[in-house]
Each structure stands twice: as C-alpha cells, then as structure tokens.
Scaffold this motif. Structure first.
Motif, PDB file in Angstrom:
ATOM      1  N   PHE A  41       0.835  -1.209   0.000  1.00  0.00           N
ATOM      2  CA  PHE A  41       0.000   0.000   0.000  1.00  0.00           C
ATOM      3  C   PHE A  41       0.869   1.258   0.000  1.00  0.00           C
ATOM      4  O   PHE A  41       0.644   2.172  -0.797  1.00  0.00           O
ATOM      5  CB  PHE A  41      -0.929   0.006   1.221  1.00  0.00           C
ATOM      6  CG  PHE A  41      -1.768   1.245   1.297  1.00  0.00           C
ATOM      7  CD1 PHE A  41      -2.902   1.377   0.506  1.00  0.00           C
ATOM      8  CD2 PHE A  41      -1.421   2.281   2.138  1.00  0.00           C
ATOM      9  CE1 PHE A  41      -3.673   2.525   0.563  1.00  0.00           C
ATOM     10  CE2 PHE A  41      -2.188   3.431   2.201  1.00  0.00           C
ATOM     11  CZ  PHE A  41      -3.320   3.554   1.409  1.00  0.00           C
ATOM     12  N   TYR A  42       1.863   1.316   0.879  1.00  0.00           N
ATOM     13  CA  TYR A  42       2.712   2.513   0.973  1.00  0.00           C
ATOM     14  C   TYR A  42       3.561   2.697  -0.276  1.00  0.00           C
ATOM     15  O   TYR A  42       3.788   3.821  -0.719  1.00  0.00           O
ATOM     16  CB  TYR A  42       3.574   2.459   2.233  1.00  0.00           C
ATOM     17  CG  TYR A  42       2.738   2.441   3.488  1.00  0.00           C
ATOM     18  CD1 TYR A  42       1.724   3.373   3.689  1.00  0.00           C
ATOM     19  CD2 TYR A  42       2.928   1.469   4.454  1.00  0.00           C
ATOM     20  CE1 TYR A  42       0.938   3.336   4.826  1.00  0.00           C
ATOM     21  CE2 TYR A  42       2.140   1.434   5.592  1.00  0.00           C
ATOM     22  CZ  TYR A  42       1.149   2.373   5.772  1.00  0.00           C
ATOM     23  OH  TYR A  42       0.365   2.336   6.898  1.00  0.00           O
ATOM     24  N   LYS A  43       4.002   1.590  -0.873  1.00  0.00           N
ATOM     25  CA  LYS A  43       4.758   1.690  -2.121  1.00  0.00           C
ATOM     26  C   LYS A  43       3.872   2.239  -3.238  1.00  0.00           C
ATOM     27  O   LYS A  43       4.306   3.087  -4.023  1.00  0.00           O
ATOM     28  CB  LYS A  43       5.342   0.331  -2.505  1.00  0.00           C
ATOM     29  CG  LYS A  43       6.551  -0.046  -1.675  1.00  0.00           C
ATOM     30  CD  LYS A  43       6.988  -1.482  -1.815  1.00  0.00           C
ATOM     31  CE  LYS A  43       7.343  -1.943  -3.171  1.00  0.00           C
ATOM     32  NZ  LYS A  43       7.874  -3.328  -3.183  1.00  0.00           N
ATOM     33  N   ALA A  44       2.629   1.784  -3.301  1.00  0.00           N
ATOM     34  CA  ALA A  44       1.703   2.281  -4.316  1.00  0.00           C
ATOM     35  C   ALA A  44       1.440   3.768  -4.121  1.00  0.00           C
ATOM     36  O   ALA A  44       1.439   4.541  -5.090  1.00  0.00           O
ATOM     37  CB  ALA A  44       0.386   1.494  -4.265  1.00  0.00           C
ATOM     38  N   ALA A  80      11.388  -1.348   9.963  1.00  0.00           N
ATOM     39  CA  ALA A  80      12.038  -0.042   9.770  1.00  0.00           C
ATOM     40  C   ALA A  80      13.019  -0.110   8.605  1.00  0.00           C
ATOM     41  O   ALA A  80      13.047   0.776   7.738  1.00  0.00           O
ATOM     42  CB  ALA A  80      12.750   0.384  11.052  1.00  0.00           C
ATOM     43  N   GLN A  81      13.813  -1.163   8.557  1.00  0.00           N
ATOM     44  CA  GLN A  81      14.783  -1.319   7.468  1.00  0.00           C
ATOM     45  C   GLN A  81      14.087  -1.525   6.122  1.00  0.00           C
ATOM     46  O   GLN A  81      14.525  -0.993   5.104  1.00  0.00           O
ATOM     47  CB  GLN A  81      15.721  -2.491   7.763  1.00  0.00           C
ATOM     48  CG  GLN A  81      16.649  -2.234   8.919  1.00  0.00           C
ATOM     49  CD  GLN A  81      17.433  -3.487   9.327  1.00  0.00           C
ATOM     50  OE1 GLN A  81      17.253  -4.567   8.772  1.00  0.00           O
ATOM     51  NE2 GLN A  81      18.306  -3.334  10.299  1.00  0.00           N
ATOM     52  N   ILE A  82      13.006  -2.280   6.122  1.00  0.00           N
ATOM     53  CA  ILE A  82      12.249  -2.513   4.886  1.00  0.00           C
ATOM     54  C   ILE A  82      11.700  -1.187   4.361  1.00  0.00           C
ATOM     55  O   ILE A  82      11.780  -0.905   3.155  1.00  0.00           O
ATOM     56  CB  ILE A  82      11.103  -3.525   5.128  1.00  0.00           C
ATOM     57  CG1 ILE A  82      11.671  -4.926   5.365  1.00  0.00           C
ATOM     58  CG2 ILE A  82      10.118  -3.528   3.965  1.00  0.00           C
ATOM     59  CD1 ILE A  82      10.663  -5.926   5.917  1.00  0.00           C
ATOM     60  N   GLY A  87      12.445   3.270   0.240  1.00  0.00           N
ATOM     61  CA  GLY A  87      12.341   4.720   0.106  1.00  0.00           C
ATOM     62  C   GLY A  87      11.127   5.329   0.786  1.00  0.00           C
ATOM     63  O   GLY A  87      10.695   6.419   0.431  1.00  0.00           O
ATOM     64  N   LEU A  88      10.587   4.632   1.774  1.00  0.00           N
ATOM     65  CA  LEU A  88       9.392   5.114   2.456  1.00  0.00           C
ATOM     66  C   LEU A  88       9.699   5.804   3.779  1.00  0.00           C
ATOM     67  O   LEU A  88       8.830   6.452   4.352  1.00  0.00           O
ATOM     68  CB  LEU A  88       8.416   3.959   2.662  1.00  0.00           C
ATOM     69  CG  LEU A  88       7.967   3.305   1.341  1.00  0.00           C
ATOM     70  CD1 LEU A  88       7.246   1.995   1.612  1.00  0.00           C
ATOM     71  CD2 LEU A  88       7.098   4.250   0.539  1.00  0.00           C
ATOM     72  N   ARG A 158       3.595  12.233  11.020  1.00  0.00           N
ATOM     73  CA  ARG A 158       3.199  11.015  10.325  1.00  0.00           C
ATOM     74  C   ARG A 158       3.853  10.830   8.961  1.00  0.00           C
ATOM     75  O   ARG A 158       3.826   9.742   8.401  1.00  0.00           O
ATOM     76  CB  ARG A 158       1.687  10.948  10.206  1.00  0.00           C
ATOM     77  CG  ARG A 158       1.113  12.010   9.282  1.00  0.00           C
ATOM     78  CD  ARG A 158      -0.367  12.155   9.406  1.00  0.00           C
ATOM     79  NE  ARG A 158      -1.052  11.283   8.479  1.00  0.00           N
ATOM     80  CZ  ARG A 158      -2.350  11.084   8.492  1.00  0.00           C
ATOM     81  NH1 ARG A 158      -3.099  11.689   9.377  1.00  0.00           N
ATOM     82  NH2 ARG A 158      -2.906  10.293   7.622  1.00  0.00           N
ATOM     83  N   ASP A 159       4.459  11.863   8.408  1.00  0.00           N
ATOM     84  CA  ASP A 159       5.049  11.754   7.073  1.00  0.00           C
ATOM     85  C   ASP A 159       6.365  10.994   7.033  1.00  0.00           C
ATOM     86  O   ASP A 159       6.680  10.372   6.033  1.00  0.00           O
ATOM     87  CB  ASP A 159       5.252  13.148   6.468  1.00  0.00           C
ATOM     88  CG  ASP A 159       3.928  13.810   6.142  1.00  0.00           C
ATOM     89  OD1 ASP A 159       2.926  13.097   5.972  1.00  0.00           O
ATOM     90  OD2 ASP A 159       3.901  15.046   6.063  1.00  0.00           O
ATOM     91  N   ASP A 160       7.158  11.090   8.083  1.00  0.00           N
ATOM     92  CA  ASP A 160       8.472  10.444   8.048  1.00  0.00           C
ATOM     93  C   ASP A 160       8.809   9.809   9.388  1.00  0.00           C
ATOM     94  O   ASP A 160       9.939   9.871   9.863  1.00  0.00           O
ATOM     95  CB  ASP A 160       9.549  11.462   7.648  1.00  0.00           C
ATOM     96  CG  ASP A 160      10.869  10.782   7.260  1.00  0.00           C
ATOM     97  OD1 ASP A 160      10.835   9.619   6.808  1.00  0.00           O
ATOM     98  OD2 ASP A 160      11.928  11.403   7.424  1.00  0.00           O
TER      99      ASP A 160
END
Length: 184
Positions: A41-44, A80-82, A87-88, A158-160
C-alpha cells in the motif's frame, strides 16, 4: 593479494535485505501478511505521489501484541529497514523507548521527553515497548500526559516517522482503549 581477495569476497557475498530476513523467520504468518499489505500500500502511494497523482498519506503507526519472545522488537527493526530500503522512510532506524523514557517525574517534564523521543526517531521508527505501562496508575502519574502528547506528535510527524507500540495482548487492549485517539 589478501586485500584483493577480501574485496572480491565482499563483492560476491550476497546482500540480504531486511524483507528477505523477515520472510525467512519461522512462523509469524499473519504478521508477514500484514507487513506485505502495508508495504504494498505505501509503495503504491509513493508511486502515485511521484507521478503527481493524488495519494493518500494514512498513518503508518502500528500495534504489535504477543507473548514474550514472539519477535515483536525484531520485526519492528526489520520493518524499519524494509521501509528505508523501499524509500518510504528517510533513515529507517529503530529508536526504542519505554515508560521511563517518556514519563516525567514532575509537572511539565513529560511533554518535552515525548517530543525529544520523536525528534530522535525522525525518519525512522519509534518503538514503545510495553506501551501499556504508560497508563496512569494514580492521579499523580504523568502517564496520561505522555499518551496525550504522544497522540499529538503521532499526527504531526506522520510523514516520516512510524510509531509502533508493543506489549502483551490483554494489557495492550486496555492501553488502546484508554484514549479514543489511540484506537483511531
């Protein structure tokens, strides 16, 4: 020759991603499915945003529950590493805290402790182990102030930043129900 051999060995040594390490862990079937859904979802959403399309930016905060030794901290570190590898998140570090790191001993001391934890975790994951311990035990306890400050900071950052609260099943349910904002 030894240096050349070491360099060549380092090049040939396969780099194992955090995602593959998570997938290799025994068990955790439901946790892996949830992580996959969240990651996809976050990648999309990132692809949509990169292409100028409207993207949602829902909170990425999570609750991990389970008995001792069920890999809650390990999974949080890998997650966290994933997120960094994809790039999230900008840093992808895990900053682990507990009640003593977030709850002050006197009036006005708690909010700055929570804000400091968020500042240190920026770009990564703030992991609050045994989060249920934040629930105030008495009138003079500043745990509720920590929860209230935590909720505001979770929305503001919440963004980073991802907050993962963890603990035992029943106690975490009580913690989540201690404030309507936590449930949402």
């Amino acid at each position: 020759e030894i240096q050349t051999g070491r360099r060549q060995l380092a090049k040939e040594k396969p780099k194992v991603s955090a995602y593959s390490r998570l997938q290799e862990m025994i068990g955790l079937g439901e946790a892996k499915k949830t992580m996959n859904r969240a990651l996809n979802f976050y990648k999309a959403q990132k692809v949509f945003a990169d292409r100028g399309m409207t993207a949602e930016r829902p909170t990425m905060h999570m609750v991990f529950t389970g008995n001792p030794g069920t890999a809650k901290t390990t999974v949080a570190r890998l997650f966290a590493q994933i997120m960094k590898e994809n790039g999230l998140l900008s840093k992808g570090d895990l900053y682990e805290v507990g009640r003593a790191d977030l709850v002050g001993k006197y009036i006005g001391h708690t909010a700055p402790l929570v804000q400091q934890a968020f500042k240190k975790a920026k770009g990564g994951v703030l992991f609050i182990d045994e989060a249920y311990a934040l629930n105030g035990k008495s009138e003079n306890d500043f745990g509720q102030e920590a929860i209230d400050t935590l909720l505001k900071a979770m929305e503001d950052h919440r963004d980073d930043l991802i907050v993962i609260v963890a603990g035992y099943d029943g106690l975490m349910q009580d913690f989540i129900q201690s404030n309507p904002g936590l449930d949402s």
